[in-house]
Design a protein around this motif. Structure first.
Motif, mmCIF file in Angstrom:
data_model
loop_
_atom_site.group_PDB
_atom_site.id
_atom_site.type_symbol
_atom_site.label_atom_id
_atom_site.label_comp_id
_atom_site.label_asym_id
_atom_site.label_seq_id
_atom_site.Cartn_x
_atom_site.Cartn_y
_atom_site.Cartn_z
ATOM 1 N N ALA B 52 -2.947 3.764 4.437
ATOM 2 C CA ALA B 52 -3.916 4.699 3.471
ATOM 3 C C ALA B 52 -5.267 4.401 4.118
ATOM 4 N N ASP B 53 -5.725 5.613 4.138
ATOM 5 C CA ASP B 53 -7.240 5.704 4.940
ATOM 6 C C ASP B 53 -8.355 5.495 4.254
ATOM 7 N N THR B 54 -9.526 5.024 4.781
ATOM 8 C CA THR B 54 -10.593 4.748 4.514
ATOM 9 C C THR B 54 -11.603 5.890 5.129
ATOM 10 N N ILE B 55 -12.513 6.488 4.467
ATOM 11 C CA ILE B 55 -13.478 7.366 5.052
ATOM 12 C C ILE B 55 -14.977 6.651 5.253
ATOM 13 N N ARG B 56 -14.938 5.578 5.230
ATOM 14 C CA ARG B 56 -16.493 5.025 5.251
ATOM 15 C C ARG B 56 -16.148 4.174 6.584
ATOM 16 N N ASN B 57 -15.297 4.313 7.364
ATOM 17 C CA ASN B 57 -15.353 3.187 8.431
ATOM 18 C C ASN B 57 -14.891 3.886 9.799
ATOM 19 N N ALA B 77 6.661 3.057 16.485
ATOM 20 C CA ALA B 77 7.226 3.433 15.292
ATOM 21 C C ALA B 77 6.769 4.862 14.936
ATOM 22 N N GLN B 78 7.393 5.242 13.532
ATOM 23 C CA GLN B 78 6.816 6.596 13.103
ATOM 24 C C GLN B 78 5.726 6.306 12.299
ATOM 25 N N ILE B 79 4.673 7.226 12.065
ATOM 26 C CA ILE B 79 3.777 7.004 11.277
ATOM 27 C C ILE B 79 3.314 7.986 10.321
ATOM 28 N N SER B 80 2.346 7.719 9.412
ATOM 29 C CA SER B 80 1.635 8.612 8.559
ATOM 30 C C SER B 80 0.385 8.179 8.278
ATOM 31 N N SER B 81 -0.846 8.666 7.846
ATOM 32 C CA SER B 81 -2.036 8.408 7.497
ATOM 33 C C SER B 81 -2.489 9.196 6.163
ATOM 34 N N SER B 82 -2.769 8.560 5.189
ATOM 35 C CA SER B 82 -2.852 9.425 3.983
ATOM 36 C C SER B 82 -4.482 9.003 3.557
ATOM 37 N N TYR B 83 -4.863 10.085 3.078
ATOM 38 C CA TYR B 83 -5.952 9.938 2.083
ATOM 39 C C TYR B 83 -5.853 10.670 0.916
ATOM 40 N N ALA B 351 -11.426 -1.774 -3.421
ATOM 41 C CA ALA B 351 -11.407 -1.540 -1.892
ATOM 42 C C ALA B 351 -10.613 -0.209 -1.995
ATOM 43 N N ILE B 352 -11.128 0.829 -1.928
ATOM 44 C CA ILE B 352 -10.329 2.022 -2.249
ATOM 45 C C ILE B 352 -8.971 2.210 -1.494
ATOM 46 N N PRO B 353 -8.511 2.238 -0.154
ATOM 47 C CA PRO B 353 -7.261 2.519 0.105
ATOM 48 C C PRO B 353 -6.333 1.317 0.026
ATOM 49 N N ALA B 354 -6.986 0.161 -0.187
ATOM 50 C CA ALA B 354 -6.036 -1.105 -0.593
ATOM 51 C C ALA B 354 -5.612 -1.281 -2.069
ATOM 52 N N GLN B 355 -6.433 -0.693 -2.723
ATOM 53 C CA GLN B 355 -6.416 -1.002 -4.368
ATOM 54 C C GLN B 355 -5.086 -0.624 -5.147
#
Lengths: 141, 400
Positions: B52-57, B77-83, B351-355
């Motif tokens: 899960a992405d963060t846009i402030r880092n 591993a296979q991956i994805s990144s999401s915002y 903590a946006i992407p972690a919440q």
């Protein structure tokens, strides 16, 4: 924001209206009608009702971060979300300077006015729309 | 209800929430290792990593799936990144779920971490006149609490709620957080504390709005087949029954972050279910469950008043009756359906992407009976819901 409001009296907000289905949108946009049941791509600029009723309001006591240009020292200001009946839109705006939350209530009639948002480094005033308590109805402005 | 689209939560991990300003990857690693240990799965065995992405880092935050994979050591591993704003964690979970249910992988890690600046959330830098998030700050000074306040004012005016009702949400959540080692604020607040709390956006005070925090959360999720091979049985496992990521239906007639205006109701009538109602509705449909089945819920209390909205959106009570639930203790620990037994966002700070992942961690542990001091007795079905900026809603339902 060029094209979002008229700059001569009587001040009005400018939205867009779909020439196919007739729906409105604010801020104005082009290219595609927001109504998923409409294939319209022709959105015409449309002057919106000058008056509406307050749907809700608040008053901010902390300076917002950039890109807001806050006065120094910071002065609290009110915001109002205003319902325009004919267009079926609720539009947010700052309330005219000096008019605070205690002066407002839900359902109150307000009208569009303009005020200086900030003055840039070259001394040019930037203007923005505000919601101001409506003059007694029938009163010309 | 059908079980053939269930996933099993094998492990959960979190870094405590706080404000240290360290690299977000550091926090993520702690959560990842804790989740792997909890699941008893080796990092090497993870087949899919959903970040899960963060846009402030900076750039690493935009490609969180690979950032955490590299930090833990590349395994191919296979991956994805999401915002998806506040729903990023649920979006990452959905990405893993789709991969697992499609049979492309058997076990996955879902992970999100953030480091946040102090103060109000501001748009990312640069003059971006076309971005509604930039516009609302620049033209109107319409901060996030401004939107929460418009909503709170409506509750006062339309439903007769009082600022004290809002304060009771914070009092309830702070009481639970005292016992949660992952919460950032573990002090019990009282109604008296509100009198000295400064107004942020009238009628909301500082204690009514959620802070921004650093934190990280991770999940290890797998197919039931994988869990059965590993554990010998599915008995007692926590399953994911629904992950519904939902957009509004036109016309969206509630003013929602970050928009300056609603859609128009001039030509098309508003849908029967408003946006926030539809987020929960879609998850209930997926799970084959309803509001009466819920043992506990984690809702996005970005403000105290918003928590009351969620009670109604979840169908825990009728519209306008949310305040009564908190007044009667229905949503407190020991009540009929405890809400935010973790302490909620008011005790964590966002903590946006972690919440959204942390919400699922909490519910999993509740369903496992591992929340000493803030345990919901006999919890068997948990629901987590949130709403990301720009119309990105999410709801997850777990059950034993």
């Amino acid at each position: 924001m060029d094209g979002w409001f008229t700059t001569e009296e009587p001040y009005t907000l400018i939205g867009a209206r779909c020439s196919a289905c007739g729906t409105y949108v604010f801020p104005p946009r082009s290219g595609a009608c927001p109504n998923p049941g409409c294939d319209g791509t022709d959105l015409e600029p449309a002057e919106l009702s000058r008056r509406g009723r307050i749907w809700s309001y608040t008053e901010n006591h902390y300076a917002p971060p950039a890109p807001y240009v806050a006065a120094d020292p910071f002065e609290p200001y009110a915001l109002a979300a205003v319902e325009l009946e004919a267009e079926g839109l609720v539009i947010l705006g700052q309330v005219a300077k000096g008019v605070m939350a205690a002066d407002l209530e839900i359902g109150m009639e307000v009208e569009v006015d303009l005020q200086v948002l900030f003055t840039d480094d070259d001394g040019v005033e930037k203007w923005v729309w505000t919601w101001a308590p409506a003059a007694p109805s029938g009163g010309a402005r | 209800m059908s079980d053939d689209r269930d996933l099993v939560v094998l492990g959960t991990g979190m870094h405590p929430w706080g404000k240290w300003g360290r690299n977000f990857v550091e926090y993520g690693l702690v959560a990842a290792r804790e989740a792997l240990a909890d699941a008893d799965v080796a990092w090497r065995d993870i087949e899919f990593v959903a970040g899960a992405d963060t846009i402030r880092n900076g750039y690493p935050g935009f490609v969180s799936g690979s950032t955490f994979s590299q930090a833990l050591g590349w395994t191919g591993a296979q991956i994805s990144s999401s915002y998806a704003a506040c729903a990023s964690g649920a979006q990452a979970l959905q990405s893993a779920r789709a991969q697992l249910l499609a049979g492309f992988a058997d076990v996955a890690m879902v992970i999100g971490a953030d480091t946040t600046p102090k103060g109000f959330f501001a748009p990312v830098g640069g003059e971006r006149k076309e971005d509604p998030d930039w516009q609302r700050f620049h033209l109107l000074g319409a901060t996030n609490p401004s939107f929460f306040a418009l909503n709170a004012r409506r509750r006062i005016d339309v439903f007769g709620d009082t600022p004290e009702d809002f304060a009771m949400v914070k009092v309830k959540n702070s009481k639970a957080a005292v016992h949660n080692p992952y919460a950032r604020f573990r002090k019990e607040f009282t109604l008296e504390d509100f009198a000295s709390s400064p107004i942020v956006s009238d009628p909301l005070r500082l204690l009514d709005v959620c802070a921004t925090s650093d934190g990280a959360a991770a999940l290890i999720v797998c197919t039931p087949e994988y869990a059965k091979r590993k554990l010998g049985t599915l008995e007692g496992t926590v399953r994911i029954k629904a992950v519904a990521n939902t957009t509004p239906t036109y016309p969206q007639v509630r003013l929602e972050l970050p928009d300056i205006a609603t859609d128009s109701r001039a030509v098309v009538a508003p849908p029967a279910l408003g946006f926030k109602d539809s987020i929960a509705h879609n998850a209930y449909e997926q799970a084959g469950l309803g509001p009466d089945d819920i043992s506990c819920a984690e809702v996005y209390d970005l403000s105290t008043a918003l928590e009351l909205d969620w009670y109604e959106n979840l169908g825990l009570c009728a519209e306008g009756e949310g305040a009564k639930l908190v007044r009667d203790g229905v949503t407190a620990l020991g009540g009929r359906v405890p809400v935010n037994a973790s302490g909620g966002l008011s005790s964590f700070g966002e903590a946006i992407p972690a919440q959204a992942i942390a919400q699922v961690c909490e519910l999993t542990r509740q369903l496992q009976g591992r929340c000493e001091g803030h345990q919901v007795e006999g919890a068997s079905v948990g629901l987590a819901i949130n709403q990301g900026l720009f119309g990105h809603g999410s709801c997850t339902i777990l059950a034993t």
